[in-house]
Structures are given as C-alpha cells and as structure tokens.
Scaffold this active site. Structure first.
Site, PDB file in Angstrom:
ATOM      1  N   HIS A  86      21.666  45.093 -63.092  1.00  0.00           N
ATOM      2  CA  HIS A  86      23.104  44.871 -63.288  1.00  0.00           C
ATOM      3  C   HIS A  86      23.454  44.439 -64.699  1.00  0.00           C
ATOM      4  O   HIS A  86      24.620  44.240 -65.013  1.00  0.00           O
ATOM      5  CB  HIS A  86      23.647  43.826 -62.301  1.00  0.00           C
ATOM      6  CG  HIS A  86      23.202  42.431 -62.631  1.00  0.00           C
ATOM      7  ND1 HIS A  86      21.972  41.942 -62.306  1.00  0.00           N
ATOM      8  CD2 HIS A  86      23.822  41.430 -63.295  1.00  0.00           C
ATOM      9  CE1 HIS A  86      21.853  40.698 -62.733  1.00  0.00           C
ATOM     10  NE2 HIS A  86      22.959  40.364 -63.347  1.00  0.00           N
TER      11      HIS A  86
HETATM   12  C1  UD1 Z   1      28.067  38.444 -63.847  1.00  0.00           C
HETATM   13  C2  UD1 Z   1      27.582  37.593 -65.005  1.00  0.00           C
HETATM   14  C3  UD1 Z   1      26.086  37.781 -65.166  1.00  0.00           C
HETATM   15  C4  UD1 Z   1      25.352  37.511 -63.865  1.00  0.00           C
HETATM   16  C5  UD1 Z   1      25.946  38.355 -62.746  1.00  0.00           C
HETATM   17  C6  UD1 Z   1      25.318  37.971 -61.440  1.00  0.00           C
HETATM   18  C7  UD1 Z   1      29.104  37.256 -66.931  1.00  0.00           C
HETATM   19  C8  UD1 Z   1      29.437  37.690 -68.288  1.00  0.00           C
HETATM   20  N1  UD1 Z   1      28.208  38.010 -66.261  1.00  0.00           N
HETATM   21  O1  UD1 Z   1      27.835  39.803 -64.182  1.00  0.00           O
HETATM   22  O2  UD1 Z   1      25.603  36.873 -66.147  1.00  0.00           O
HETATM   23  O3  UD1 Z   1      23.995  37.844 -64.033  1.00  0.00           O
HETATM   24  O4  UD1 Z   1      27.356  38.100 -62.672  1.00  0.00           O
HETATM   25  O5  UD1 Z   1      25.454  38.994 -60.490  1.00  0.00           O
HETATM   26  O6  UD1 Z   1      29.613  36.272 -66.451  1.00  0.00           O
HETATM   27  N2  UD1 Z   1      32.632  43.607 -59.188  1.00  0.00           N
HETATM   28  C9  UD1 Z   1      32.918  43.972 -57.902  1.00  0.00           C
HETATM   29  N3  UD1 Z   1      32.988  42.987 -56.957  1.00  0.00           N
HETATM   30  C10 UD1 Z   1      32.801  41.672 -57.239  1.00  0.00           C
HETATM   31  C11 UD1 Z   1      32.516  41.313 -58.556  1.00  0.00           C
HETATM   32  C12 UD1 Z   1      32.430  42.298 -59.515  1.00  0.00           C
HETATM   33  O7  UD1 Z   1      33.108  45.139 -57.601  1.00  0.00           O
HETATM   34  O8  UD1 Z   1      32.884  40.831 -56.314  1.00  0.00           O
HETATM   35  C13 UD1 Z   1      32.523  44.672 -60.219  1.00  0.00           C
HETATM   36  C14 UD1 Z   1      33.812  44.877 -60.985  1.00  0.00           C
HETATM   37  O9  UD1 Z   1      33.934  46.235 -61.286  1.00  0.00           O
HETATM   38  C15 UD1 Z   1      33.548  44.097 -62.260  1.00  0.00           C
HETATM   39  C16 UD1 Z   1      32.057  44.301 -62.451  1.00  0.00           C
HETATM   40  O10 UD1 Z   1      31.510  44.313 -61.146  1.00  0.00           O
HETATM   41  O11 UD1 Z   1      34.287  44.560 -63.353  1.00  0.00           O
HETATM   42  C17 UD1 Z   1      31.384  43.216 -63.266  1.00  0.00           C
HETATM   43  O12 UD1 Z   1      31.644  41.928 -62.705  1.00  0.00           O
HETATM   44  P1  UD1 Z   1      31.537  40.611 -63.626  1.00  0.00           P
HETATM   45  O13 UD1 Z   1      31.700  39.410 -62.793  1.00  0.00           O
HETATM   46  O14 UD1 Z   1      32.432  40.745 -64.819  1.00  0.00           O
HETATM   47  O15 UD1 Z   1      30.096  40.687 -64.219  1.00  0.00           O
HETATM   48  P2  UD1 Z   1      28.685  40.938 -63.511  1.00  0.00           P
HETATM   49  O16 UD1 Z   1      28.146  42.209 -64.045  1.00  0.00           O
HETATM   50  O17 UD1 Z   1      28.807  40.762 -62.056  1.00  0.00           O
HETATM   51  N1  UDP Z   2      20.255  38.359 -54.670  1.00  0.00           N
HETATM   52  C1  UDP Z   2      20.712  38.510 -53.371  1.00  0.00           C
HETATM   53  N2  UDP Z   2      20.999  39.785 -52.916  1.00  0.00           N
HETATM   54  C2  UDP Z   2      20.849  40.892 -53.713  1.00  0.00           C
HETATM   55  C3  UDP Z   2      20.388  40.708 -55.033  1.00  0.00           C
HETATM   56  C4  UDP Z   2      20.102  39.427 -55.486  1.00  0.00           C
HETATM   57  O1  UDP Z   2      20.846  37.537 -52.615  1.00  0.00           O
HETATM   58  O2  UDP Z   2      21.136  42.010 -53.238  1.00  0.00           O
HETATM   59  C5  UDP Z   2      19.994  36.989 -55.162  1.00  0.00           C
HETATM   60  C6  UDP Z   2      18.603  36.745 -55.694  1.00  0.00           C
HETATM   61  O3  UDP Z   2      17.763  36.249 -54.679  1.00  0.00           O
HETATM   62  C7  UDP Z   2      18.829  35.716 -56.795  1.00  0.00           C
HETATM   63  C8  UDP Z   2      20.222  35.969 -57.261  1.00  0.00           C
HETATM   64  O4  UDP Z   2      20.856  36.774 -56.269  1.00  0.00           O
HETATM   65  O5  UDP Z   2      18.766  34.389 -56.277  1.00  0.00           O
HETATM   66  C9  UDP Z   2      20.195  36.696 -58.578  1.00  0.00           C
HETATM   67  O6  UDP Z   2      21.476  37.060 -58.928  1.00  0.00           O
HETATM   68  P1  UDP Z   2      21.770  38.199 -59.988  1.00  0.00           P
HETATM   69  O7  UDP Z   2      20.592  39.057 -60.180  1.00  0.00           O
HETATM   70  O8  UDP Z   2      23.035  38.828 -59.562  1.00  0.00           O
HETATM   71  O9  UDP Z   2      22.110  37.344 -61.292  1.00  0.00           O
HETATM   72  P2  UDP Z   2      21.239  36.719 -62.476  1.00  0.00           P
HETATM   73  O10 UDP Z   2      20.175  35.871 -61.897  1.00  0.00           O
HETATM   74  O11 UDP Z   2      20.724  37.855 -63.296  1.00  0.00           O
HETATM   75  O12 UDP Z   2      22.245  35.945 -63.261  1.00  0.00           O
END
Ligand code: UD1
Ligand code: UDP
Length: 358
Positions: A203
């Site tokens: 992601h």
């Molecule tokens: C965010 C964090 C990242 C973290 C990740 C965990 C920032 C800059 N990034 O990334 O550090 O590792 O969360 O998963 O804060 N979206 C949905 N549904 C949701 C949320 C998001 O569809 O409930 C989609 C939307 O299109 C959105 C995109 O995902 O624009 C990105 O979401 P965003 O929260 O901006 O960043 P993540 O990539 O999730």
């Molecule tokens: N995780 C989860 N379901 C999924 C993918 C990840 O519960 O389908 C959990 C995973 O066990 C970990 C956390 O989400 O604890 C990691 O989140 P993510 O990879 O979104 O974010 P990051 O750690 O890179 O910020």
C-alpha cells in the site's frame, strides 16, 4: 491523568489495543478517531473484534490530498483538545493523523507523547518520514521501540523524555496469536494450508503511485513458486485499476486477491504463511515476531534491525529480486530479541504515571 489518544488509520487501532487497556487501568482516556480510515475493513472491524473502546469522538475527516486532510484534522482536533483540556495527547506512528494531533497538542497546553518514536527511513520522499520526524521533534515524551531508535533521537538532539519501551505491536500480536489459531477459519475459507503460501500486502505510496513499480511487484509475486494470498488495500485496488493491472493480478492463478481482512484473520494468515512479502511497516515486524522470513518491497526500511538480523530482505520493486527472495531456501540465522518483551504498553503506562508523580 487525562489522556487524549488520537488514532485514525488501521495500524493505529491495533497499536491502541494493548495501550488503551493499560492506560485505562490508571488514567482517564478520551479516544479520538480522526476518520482517516473509514471502510469497515480498515476501521470498524478492529474495534469490534479487539474490544477497543468505541471512540469518544469520530472526526469523520476521510480521504483527501495530504495538506487538506491534515489541515481538516487539525481544525477538528483543536476544538476537541480545547473542550477536553487533557494533560497528555498520545499519538501513534507516522500517519497524517499523527502529525495533525502532534501539531495541535504542541500549540496548546497538553504534553505530547509519541508511541513509536525514533524510527527513520532517511527517505524524505516518504510522507511518513516527514510525519515521524516532525512529531518526534515536538514531543515531550518519546516511547522508542528499541535502543537504536533512542540513539537516533539522541543523535538528533532529543535528550529528555525518551523511554525505551519495546514495540506495542509485539504486545498486540502476543495477545491474539492463540485466539487467532482457535477462532479464525480464514485458512479453511480460502482453501490454504499451513506453511504452503506467501502472504503479501502492498500500500506504500511509492509503490502504488508508480505504474512500473506496481507492475514489477505484481510480476514478482506471480513468480513466487507458491500460492500468494494478497489482501488488497483500497488504495492499491484503485491503483491497480488505474494502471490497467487489475485483470492481470486477479486472473493470475498463483495470486489469491482478497479484501483486507480483520486482525485475527490477518494474524492467522501470518502464522500459517511460509514467508511474507510486504511494504508495510507493521507487517515487517509481525513477520519477525511469528518467525517468518520477510521480503520487503521497498528500497529502505525504518525497521533496520530485522534486516541486520538476516530475517528481512529489501528487494525494492524489482521483479527478479522479488522472485529470488521469494524462492530462496537459504537458512535463517538465529533470531535475536529486537523490540522488547511484549510489555511495551505497561511500560508506557508506567512512564506516564511516573511523570504524573513528579
Ligand atoms: C495511510 C498512512 C500510511 C499507513 C496506512 C495504513 C498517511 C500519509 N499514510 O496510508 O502511513 O501505512 O494508512 O494502512 O497517513 N481509502 C479507502 N477507504 C478508507 C481509507 C482510504 O478507500 O477507509 C482509499 C482512498 O482512496 C484514499 C486512499 O485509500 O484516498 C489512501 O488513504 P490514506 O488514508 O490517504 O492513505 P493510506 O494509503 O491508507
Ligand atoms: N492488517 C490487517 N489486515 C490486513 C492487512 C494488515 O489486520 O488485511 C494489520 C497488520 O496485522 C498490521 C497492520 O494492519 O498490524 C499494518 O497496517 P498497514 O500495513 O496498513 O500499515 P503500516 O504498518 O504500513 O503503517
């Protein structure tokens, strides 16, 4: 103490799970969800299955460009902090929710406490690097998961308020591992057998927003030589569609594309995996905790100890390097203990309490 904890994204709900429980034994906690993640599979499921208290506030900020999203969070959080007047604002990790809360707290009276302080990827193109460095530099209490994270803070001139606590995600996974084995039926549901598949997640913006990197990752995963289970983050699903790669990944007979799963199912999938391929921060550590070889789809990591220990290989987004790392059978070295002993949440609570006594 009155502690206002701020969460907003998937990994923060998991980190809050052991910490909220420890804080609530001694202190008043107000839990605020910024609404950065809002899908049931990225948010609601964790509150339901982990018994995390329901947030006292959900600010409903949602997705958007980083500046607009962060600014909106700051405005809404500022009102809550003014109304609640907490002693401490507690933040986790490195998301936009973390930075927004850190800036709000530092412009008002409460102390700012940062869980997962001192991590660095040294890649300033990564939005999370900016978030974590700025948050550390305005924090009063810094909870570092390792000695090396504490040394990093020291090297940046942060000498006071640093506590080496270990990693709260280690606490979390230790608490659910056996429950996940007992209760999760995810392996049966997906037709998987213990030890016979790769678990993959992607992601990171650097991978989703660059078509050539995404294509190389999809191609490398397809060549794993074992089935690959791929719970796809919505950001990645959108990117795969936009890049014209959705068809390729969903029709690849070696890749099982599924929706994101809850924590119990994810821990069960990790526990049963032969190895892991990921660009997630949290999943790199969790692979290590559950004795799995990790192939990291990034050029650098802030969890450097896992690489130094020989359990994590950085392969970037190079299809050949991914395939090689997914297929190697080189023996793994003995596993050191890297991020504490699974009592980080209690150590955080103790540090806050000792501060309260002063
Ligand atoms: C965010 C964090 C990242 C973290 C990740 C965990 C920032 C800059 N990034 O990334 O550090 O590792 O969360 O998963 O804060 N979206 C949905 N549904 C949701 C949320 C998001 O569809 O409930 C989609 C939307 O299109 C959105 C995109 O995902 O624009 C990105 O979401 P965003 O929260 O901006 O960043 P993540 O990539 O999730
Ligand atoms: N995780 C989860 N379901 C999924 C993918 C990840 O519960 O389908 C959990 C995973 O066990 C970990 C956390 O989400 O604890 C990691 O989140 P993510 O990879 O979104 O974010 P990051 O750690 O890179 O910020």
């Amino acid at each position: 103490l009155k502690i206002l904890s701020v969460v907003g994204a998937r990994p923060q709900f998991i980190k809050a799970f052991p910490v909220s429980a420890a804080l609530r034994r001694e202190h008043d906690e107000v839990l605020v969800h910024t609404g950065q993640h809002y899908d049931e599979s990225l948010s609601g499921v964790f509150f339901d299955e982990l018994d995390i208290p329901k947030p006292d506030y959900n600010l409903g900020v949602g997705s958007g460009p980083h500046a607009a999203q962060t600014a909106e969070m700051m405005q809404r959080l500022d009102t809550v902090v003014a109304d609640e007047d907490p002693d401490v604002v507690l933040v986790y990790g490195d998301t936009n929710s973390t930075l927004a809360a850190a800036l709000v707290a530092s412009k008002r009276d409460p102390l700012l406490a940062h869980v997962e302080a001192g991590l660095r990827s040294h890649n300033w193109d990564m939005p999370e690097e900016v978030n974590r460095v700025l948050t550390d530099h305005c924090s009063d209490l810094l909870f570092a998961p390792s000695e090396s994270a504490a040394l990093t803070l020291e090297s940046e001139g942060i000498h006071d308020g640093v506590f080496v606590t270990g990693d709260v995600q280690y606490d979390a996974i230790l608490r659910v591992r056996s429950t996940a084995r007992e209760r999760s039926t995810v392996l049966e549901d997906m037709g998987l057998r213990d030890g016979e598949y790769v678990l993959a997640t992607v992601h990171r913006a650097a991978n989703t927003d660059d078509r050539s990197r995404l294509e190389a990752i999809v191609s490398g995963l397809g060549d794993a030589g074992r089935p690959v289970v791929f719970p796809v983050h919505p950001r990645t699903e959108n990117a795969l569609h936009e890049a014209g790669l959705w068809e390729q990944v969903t029709t690849d007979e070696n890749i099982l594309v599924v929706d994101p799963v809850g924590y119990l199912d994810f821990v069960r999938l990790l526990d049963g995996a032969e190895r892991v391929a990921t660009d997630s921060g949290g999943v790199q550590k969790e692979a290590f905790y559950l004795d799995k070889r990790c192939v990291t789809l990034r050029d650098e990591t802030e969890w450097v100890e896992t690489v130094d220990a020989g359990w994590n290989t950085l392969v970037g987004a190079d299809a050949v390097a991914i395939r090689t790392a997914l297929q190697t059978d080189d023996p793994l070295p003995e596993k050191p203990s890297l991020y504490g002993d699974g009592t980080a949440a209690t150590r955080i609570e103790d540090a806050l309490s000792s501060y309260d006594d002063e």
